[in-house]
Design a protein around this motif. Structure first.
Motif, PDB file in Angstrom:
ATOM      1  N   UNK A 239       0.818  -1.208   0.000  1.00 38.41           N
ATOM      2  CA  UNK A 239       0.000   0.000   0.000  1.00 38.41           C
ATOM      3  C   UNK A 239       0.853   1.260   0.000  1.00 38.41           C
ATOM      4  N   UNK A 240       1.996   1.204   0.694  1.00 37.80           N
ATOM      5  CA  UNK A 240       2.882   2.368   0.765  1.00 37.80           C
ATOM      6  C   UNK A 240       3.894   2.388  -0.377  1.00 37.80           C
ATOM      7  N   UNK A 241       3.764   1.464  -1.318  1.00 36.00           N
ATOM      8  CA  UNK A 241       4.728   1.390  -2.407  1.00 36.00           C
ATOM      9  C   UNK A 241       4.484   2.398  -3.512  1.00 36.00           C
ATOM     10  N   UNK A 242       3.304   3.007  -3.546  1.00 33.74           N
ATOM     11  CA  UNK A 242       2.975   4.013  -4.566  1.00 33.74           C
ATOM     12  C   UNK A 242       2.445   5.256  -3.863  1.00 33.74           C
ATOM     13  N   UNK A 243       3.119   6.383  -4.048  1.00 33.23           N
ATOM     14  CA  UNK A 243       2.736   7.633  -3.396  1.00 33.23           C
ATOM     15  C   UNK A 243       2.305   8.654  -4.441  1.00 33.23           C
ATOM     16  N   UNK A 244       1.510   9.665  -4.049  1.00 30.63           N
ATOM     17  CA  UNK A 244       1.124  10.708  -5.003  1.00 30.63           C
ATOM     18  C   UNK A 244       2.332  11.350  -5.664  1.00 30.63           C
ATOM     19  N   UNK A 245       2.290  11.499  -6.958  1.00 29.54           N
ATOM     20  CA  UNK A 245       3.422  12.036  -7.715  1.00 29.54           C
ATOM     21  C   UNK A 245       3.762  13.449  -7.253  1.00 29.54           C
ATOM     22  N   UNK A 246       2.740  14.240  -6.919  1.00 27.75           N
ATOM     23  CA  UNK A 246       2.962  15.637  -6.540  1.00 27.75           C
ATOM     24  C   UNK A 246       3.794  15.764  -5.261  1.00 27.75           C
ATOM     25  N   UNK A 247       3.858  14.716  -4.452  1.00 30.33           N
ATOM     26  CA  UNK A 247       4.620  14.797  -3.186  1.00 30.33           C
ATOM     27  C   UNK A 247       6.120  14.636  -3.420  1.00 30.33           C
ATOM     28  N   UNK A 248       6.517  14.027  -4.533  1.00 34.49           N
ATOM     29  CA  UNK A 248       7.932  13.833  -4.870  1.00 34.49           C
ATOM     30  C   UNK A 248       8.669  13.112  -3.737  1.00 34.49           C
ATOM     31  N   UNK A 249       8.101  11.985  -3.295  1.00 30.39           N
ATOM     32  CA  UNK A 249       8.683  11.184  -2.204  1.00 30.39           C
ATOM     33  C   UNK A 249       8.958   9.789  -2.729  1.00 30.39           C
ATOM     34  N   UNK A 250      10.178   9.307  -2.528  1.00 27.12           N
ATOM     35  CA  UNK A 250      10.528   7.948  -2.931  1.00 27.12           C
ATOM     36  C   UNK A 250      10.027   6.957  -1.884  1.00 27.12           C
ATOM     37  N   UNK A 251       9.240   5.955  -2.253  1.00 25.45           N
ATOM     38  CA  UNK A 251       8.666   5.028  -1.270  1.00 25.45           C
ATOM     39  C   UNK A 251       9.723   4.276  -0.455  1.00 25.45           C
ATOM     40  N   UNK A 252      10.820   3.871  -1.091  1.00 27.18           N
ATOM     41  CA  UNK A 252      11.840   3.115  -0.357  1.00 27.18           C
ATOM     42  C   UNK A 252      12.565   4.019   0.649  1.00 27.18           C
ATOM     43  N   UNK A 253      12.847   5.238   0.243  1.00 22.63           N
ATOM     44  CA  UNK A 253      13.452   6.187   1.179  1.00 22.63           C
ATOM     45  C   UNK A 253      12.507   6.463   2.342  1.00 22.63           C
ATOM     46  N   UNK A 254      11.244   6.632   2.022  1.00 21.07           N
ATOM     47  CA  UNK A 254      10.245   6.874   3.071  1.00 21.07           C
ATOM     48  C   UNK A 254      10.146   5.677   4.008  1.00 21.07           C
ATOM     49  N   UNK A 255      10.228   4.474   3.456  1.00 16.11           N
ATOM     50  CA  UNK A 255      10.196   3.263   4.283  1.00 16.11           C
ATOM     51  C   UNK A 255      11.405   3.204   5.208  1.00 16.11           C
ATOM     52  N   UNK A 256      12.560   3.611   4.709  1.00 12.26           N
ATOM     53  CA  UNK A 256      13.746   3.662   5.562  1.00 12.26           C
ATOM     54  C   UNK A 256      13.587   4.644   6.706  1.00 12.26           C
ATOM     55  N   UNK A 257      12.941   5.788   6.442  1.00 12.56           N
ATOM     56  CA  UNK A 257      12.681   6.760   7.513  1.00 12.56           C
ATOM     57  C   UNK A 257      11.747   6.159   8.551  1.00 12.56           C
ATOM     58  N   UNK A 258      10.745   5.410   8.081  1.00 13.84           N
ATOM     59  CA  UNK A 258       9.833   4.739   9.010  1.00 13.84           C
ATOM     60  C   UNK A 258      10.595   3.765   9.912  1.00 13.84           C
ATOM     61  N   UNK A 259      11.537   3.020   9.318  1.00  8.64           N
ATOM     62  CA  UNK A 259      12.348   2.116  10.119  1.00  8.64           C
ATOM     63  C   UNK A 259      13.215   2.850  11.121  1.00  8.64           C
ATOM     64  N   UNK A 260      13.789   3.980  10.698  1.00  8.06           N
ATOM     65  CA  UNK A 260      14.599   4.765  11.620  1.00  8.06           C
ATOM     66  C   UNK A 260      13.788   5.288  12.790  1.00  8.06           C
ATOM     67  N   UNK A 261      12.545   5.675  12.533  1.00  9.75           N
ATOM     68  CA  UNK A 261      11.671   6.132  13.618  1.00  9.75           C
ATOM     69  C   UNK A 261      11.371   4.994  14.585  1.00  9.75           C
ATOM     70  N   UNK A 262      11.072   3.807  14.045  1.00  9.48           N
ATOM     71  CA  UNK A 262      10.780   2.662  14.914  1.00  9.48           C
ATOM     72  C   UNK A 262      11.981   2.299  15.770  1.00  9.48           C
ATOM     73  N   UNK A 263      13.170   2.457  15.217  1.00 13.19           N
ATOM     74  CA  UNK A 263      14.400   2.097  15.937  1.00 13.19           C
ATOM     75  C   UNK A 263      14.800   3.147  16.967  1.00 13.19           C
ATOM     76  N   UNK A 264      14.523   4.424  16.701  1.00 10.02           N
ATOM     77  CA  UNK A 264      15.001   5.492  17.582  1.00 10.02           C
ATOM     78  C   UNK A 264      13.884   6.107  18.420  1.00 10.02           C
ATOM     79  N   UNK A 265      12.900   6.676  17.756  1.00 14.37           N
ATOM     80  CA  UNK A 265      11.822   7.354  18.462  1.00 14.37           C
ATOM     81  C   UNK A 265      11.066   6.396  19.374  1.00 14.37           C
ATOM     82  N   UNK A 266      10.923   5.152  18.939  1.00 19.79           N
ATOM     83  CA  UNK A 266      10.199   4.180  19.751  1.00 19.79           C
ATOM     84  C   UNK A 266      10.924   3.798  21.031  1.00 19.79           C
ATOM     85  N   UNK A 267      12.246   3.993  21.075  1.00 21.02           N
ATOM     86  CA  UNK A 267      13.014   3.611  22.256  1.00 21.02           C
ATOM     87  C   UNK A 267      12.959   4.659  23.364  1.00 21.02           C
ATOM     88  N   UNK A 268      12.837   5.936  22.991  1.00 18.12           N
ATOM     89  CA  UNK A 268      12.921   7.009  23.985  1.00 18.12           C
ATOM     90  C   UNK A 268      11.862   6.891  25.076  1.00 18.12           C
TER      91      UNK A 268
END
Length: 325
Positions: A239-268
């Motif tokens: 579902x997150x593999x296709x994003x609105x073109x107007x946002x100019x966001x790469x899905x894989x890069x966005x997925x990596x940011x999601x992982x970084x949040x789970x690894x860091x923000x979730x620990x605090x």
């Protein structure tokens, strides 16, 4: 902006994501969760005001903490960030971690259960509310849902089960499924935090050691899931593999940011809860030691006195035996 990927009463921003658009005061057509936060905050504040008007004390600090949790829910689910969370993995992950890890400690530290018992009138409808509250505390269901053997698997399902089993792909394309997941995240976070952090009346009260073990068991769960997301080279959730073109966001890069949040923000929040538990443990040990010292000074030490008397009897018996010889 209409989006073919999400059905239901939703509004999705057209502008590319930025801090300004994330925090823009833009409500969804049906702002269900922000409305729930407003109701909870209003009820809590009304109960606190009732105690204050009766001349009874209630912590201003706890009131502020609970209301802060409600405000965070309102911003996270009521501003422009909710529109982007409908399509972006990183934003949705931020919302999930906020609902599961950041908000519940604030709500629990407000001691809403104790406030309910103190502020509810003992007549009319209030009597029924109190009876239901006491029945809930004594119920077997409450013991089950607050037990670590139930809550740890719920945390596992909330990350690995939702995203790796296809549940996310099945529910997120619908506004109803999206909001249902958000409510489940909040409820599961509260249920996990209550036995770990709450000082309200509970069906079973855990020891400080048990609470530490619960935190240590939970901490690696979302951290390891974050590593999985950061290492993935293909969309984990279609579902997150296709994003609105107007946002100019790469899905894989966005997925990596999601992982970084789970690894860091979730620990605090987990680390902060860990510190709170350790401070409480040290404080309770100090109070227990002081109480024992006062009791010994007042009553003596019966066990030690009895042992010394026993040794004295043995000594006297030995002396008599030596004289008889």
């Amino acid at each position: 902006m209409n989006d073919q990927w999400v059905s239901g009463p939703v509004w999705i921003p057209e502008a590319p994501p930025s801090w300004a658009t994330y925090l823009a005061p833009t409500l969804q057509p049906i702002p269900l969760i922000p409305a729930i936060a407003v109701v909870l905050g209003a009820l809590y504040l009304a109960a606190a005001i009732r105690l204050w008007s009766m001349g009874r004390s209630w912590s201003v600090w706890r009131t502020a903490v609970f209301l802060l949790g409600c405000i965070i829910i309102m911003i996270t689910m009521g501003a422009g960030v909710e529109g982007y969370g409908l399509r972006m993995f990183s934003v949705f992950m931020f919302q999930q971690l906020t609902l599961m890890m950041a908000v519940p400690p604030l709500l629990v530290l407000g001691r809403p259960g104790t406030l309910l018992l103190r502020a509810t009138p003992h007549r009319g409808l209030g009597r029924l509310v109190l009876r239901l509250a006491h029945a809930g505390l004594r119920s077997r269901a409450a013991r089950i849902v607050l037990h670590p053997a139930f809550m740890i698997p719920v945390f596992l399902v909330s990350f690995y089960g939702v995203y790796l089993s296809g549940i996310a792909d099945a529910m997120l394309p619908s506004w109803y499924g999206h909001v249902t997941l958000e409510l489940l995240f909040l409820i599961s976070g509260v249920l996990f935090t209550v036995p770990v952090l709450s000082t309200d009346p509970l069906p079973v009260k855990q020891s400080h050691l048990g609470r530490l073990l619960d935190i240590f068991a939970e901490m690696p769960l979302h951290a390891f899931f974050g590593v999985v997301l950061m290492m993935a080279t293909t969309p984990v959730v279609d579902f997150f593999g296709t994003l609105p073109v107007a946002w100019d966001v790469d899905p894989i890069t966005d997925q990596g940011i999601a992982g970084g949040l789970a690894w860091s923000y979730g620990e605090l929040p987990s680390v902060l809860m860990l510190l709170i538990i350790m401070v409480r443990w040290q404080r309770d040990d100090t109070l227990t030691s002081r109480a024992a010292d006062r009791r010994h000074n007042r009553e003596g030490t019966p066990e030690l006195d009895a042992y010394n008397a026993y040794l004295e009897q043995l000594r006297q018996r030995s002396e008599r035996h030596d004289r008889q010889r």
